[in-house]
Write a protein that holds these residues in place. Structure first.
Motif, PDB file in Angstrom:
ATOM      1  N   UNK A  83      35.767 -42.451  -1.230  1.00  0.00           N
ATOM      2  CA  UNK A  83      36.113 -43.891  -1.345  1.00  0.00           C
ATOM      3  C   UNK A  83      37.461 -43.856  -2.200  1.00  0.00           C
ATOM      4  N   UNK A  84      37.548 -42.953  -3.164  1.00  0.00           N
ATOM      5  CA  UNK A  84      38.863 -42.764  -3.753  1.00  0.00           C
ATOM      6  C   UNK A  84      40.028 -42.311  -3.072  1.00  0.00           C
ATOM      7  N   UNK A  85      39.679 -41.393  -2.166  1.00  0.00           N
ATOM      8  CA  UNK A  85      40.680 -40.963  -1.422  1.00  0.00           C
ATOM      9  C   UNK A  85      41.023 -42.176  -0.318  1.00  0.00           C
ATOM     10  N   UNK A  86      40.154 -42.799   0.297  1.00  0.00           N
ATOM     11  CA  UNK A  86      40.580 -44.123   0.944  1.00  0.00           C
ATOM     12  C   UNK A  86      41.400 -45.014   0.275  1.00  0.00           C
ATOM     13  N   UNK A  87      40.943 -45.187  -0.921  1.00  0.00           N
ATOM     14  CA  UNK A  87      41.804 -46.170  -1.927  1.00  0.00           C
ATOM     15  C   UNK A  87      43.030 -45.671  -2.178  1.00  0.00           C
ATOM     16  N   UNK A  88      43.399 -44.528  -2.291  1.00  0.00           N
ATOM     17  CA  UNK A  88      44.828 -43.919  -2.490  1.00  0.00           C
ATOM     18  C   UNK A  88      45.532 -43.639  -1.060  1.00  0.00           C
ATOM     19  N   UNK A  89      44.687 -44.151   0.044  1.00  0.00           N
ATOM     20  CA  UNK A  89      45.493 -43.859   1.480  1.00  0.00           C
ATOM     21  C   UNK A  89      45.395 -42.654   1.926  1.00  0.00           C
ATOM     22  N   UNK A  90      44.657 -41.922   1.333  1.00  0.00           N
ATOM     23  CA  UNK A  90      44.462 -40.435   2.006  1.00  0.00           C
ATOM     24  C   UNK A  90      43.378 -40.334   3.053  1.00  0.00           C
ATOM     25  N   UNK A  91      43.504 -41.143   4.133  1.00  0.00           N
ATOM     26  CA  UNK A  91      42.351 -40.959   5.073  1.00  0.00           C
ATOM     27  C   UNK A  91      41.926 -39.862   5.783  1.00  0.00           C
ATOM     28  N   UNK A  92      43.137 -38.874   6.015  1.00  0.00           N
ATOM     29  CA  UNK A  92      42.897 -37.488   6.517  1.00  0.00           C
ATOM     30  C   UNK A  92      42.073 -36.559   5.590  1.00  0.00           C
ATOM     31  N   UNK A  93      42.460 -36.678   4.083  1.00  0.00           N
ATOM     32  CA  UNK A  93      41.544 -36.010   3.151  1.00  0.00           C
ATOM     33  C   UNK A  93      40.333 -36.300   3.155  1.00  0.00           C
ATOM     34  N   UNK A  94      40.144 -37.624   3.178  1.00  0.00           N
ATOM     35  CA  UNK A  94      38.831 -38.157   3.207  1.00  0.00           C
ATOM     36  C   UNK A  94      37.820 -37.758   4.476  1.00  0.00           C
ATOM     37  N   UNK A  95      38.468 -37.749   5.657  1.00  0.00           N
ATOM     38  CA  UNK A  95      37.691 -37.297   6.629  1.00  0.00           C
ATOM     39  C   UNK A  95      37.438 -35.631   6.524  1.00  0.00           C
ATOM     40  N   UNK A  96      38.462 -34.987   6.175  1.00  0.00           N
ATOM     41  CA  UNK A  96      38.331 -33.525   5.924  1.00  0.00           C
ATOM     42  C   UNK A  96      37.080 -33.212   4.957  1.00  0.00           C
ATOM     43  N   UNK A  97      37.075 -34.011   3.876  1.00  0.00           N
ATOM     44  CA  UNK A  97      36.044 -33.841   2.788  1.00  0.00           C
ATOM     45  C   UNK A  97      34.696 -33.913   3.576  1.00  0.00           C
ATOM     46  N   UNK A  98      34.535 -35.252   4.155  1.00  0.00           N
ATOM     47  CA  UNK A  98      33.365 -35.792   4.931  1.00  0.00           C
ATOM     48  C   UNK A  98      32.912 -34.489   5.948  1.00  0.00           C
ATOM     49  N   UNK A  99      33.964 -33.863   6.781  1.00  0.00           N
ATOM     50  CA  UNK A  99      33.746 -32.899   7.756  1.00  0.00           C
ATOM     51  C   UNK A  99      33.113 -31.786   6.726  1.00  0.00           C
ATOM     52  N   UNK A 100      33.840 -31.386   5.798  1.00  0.00           N
ATOM     53  CA  UNK A 100      33.373 -30.184   5.286  1.00  0.00           C
ATOM     54  C   UNK A 100      32.078 -30.314   4.544  1.00  0.00           C
ATOM     55  N   UNK A 101      31.799 -31.548   3.945  1.00  0.00           N
ATOM     56  CA  UNK A 101      30.293 -31.693   3.115  1.00  0.00           C
ATOM     57  C   UNK A 101      29.289 -31.760   4.297  1.00  0.00           C
ATOM     58  N   UNK A 102      29.492 -32.463   5.388  1.00  0.00           N
ATOM     59  CA  UNK A 102      28.412 -32.930   6.140  1.00  0.00           C
ATOM     60  C   UNK A 102      28.318 -31.823   7.430  1.00  0.00           C
ATOM     61  N   UNK A 103      29.272 -30.873   7.492  1.00  0.00           N
ATOM     62  CA  UNK A 103      29.423 -29.851   8.520  1.00  0.00           C
ATOM     63  C   UNK A 103      29.214 -30.569   9.835  1.00  0.00           C
ATOM     64  N   UNK A 104      30.137 -31.418  10.343  1.00  0.00           N
ATOM     65  CA  UNK A 104      30.042 -32.182  11.331  1.00  0.00           C
ATOM     66  C   UNK A 104      31.441 -32.058  12.279  1.00  0.00           C
ATOM     67  N   UNK A 105      31.462 -32.327  13.471  1.00  0.00           N
ATOM     68  CA  UNK A 105      32.822 -32.249  14.078  1.00  0.00           C
ATOM     69  C   UNK A 105      33.813 -33.392  13.534  1.00  0.00           C
TER      70      UNK A 105
END
Length: 79
Positions: A10-32
């Motif tokens: 949420x913090x990354x999204x509020x900063x406008x870092x959509x790609x970073x937010x997706x990367x964090x989610x991808x790494x944590x959830x181990x999903x494509x």
């Protein structure tokens, strides 16, 4: 996923870092990537955070940047 990781996304999204937010989610959830992207969009919606700029706002910013450049060049004597 842990609540602290959702908070980071949420913090990354509020900063406008959509790609970073997706990367964090991808790494944590181990999903494509696509699954992570969909999940991050859902998180953004749940927190009322816009994830895309409209075409109109992008064109508006480009127009304003061009006008500012023209004004600056006229004021500095640059042709």
């Amino acid at each position: 996923m842990e609540e602290s990781r959702i908070g980071l996304i949420v913090m990354l999204l509020r900063e406008g870092s959509f790609r970073d937010a997706v990367q964090v989610y991808q790494d944590e959830a181990d999903v494509p990537f696509r699954s992570a992207r969909r999940a991050v969009v859902d998180i953004a919606r749940a927190h009322a955070i816009p994830t895309r700029r409209s075409t109109f706002s992008s064109l508006l910013w480009l127009t304003l940047a061009g006008a500012l450049g023209a004004l600056l060049s006229m004021g500095m004597g640059v042709v």
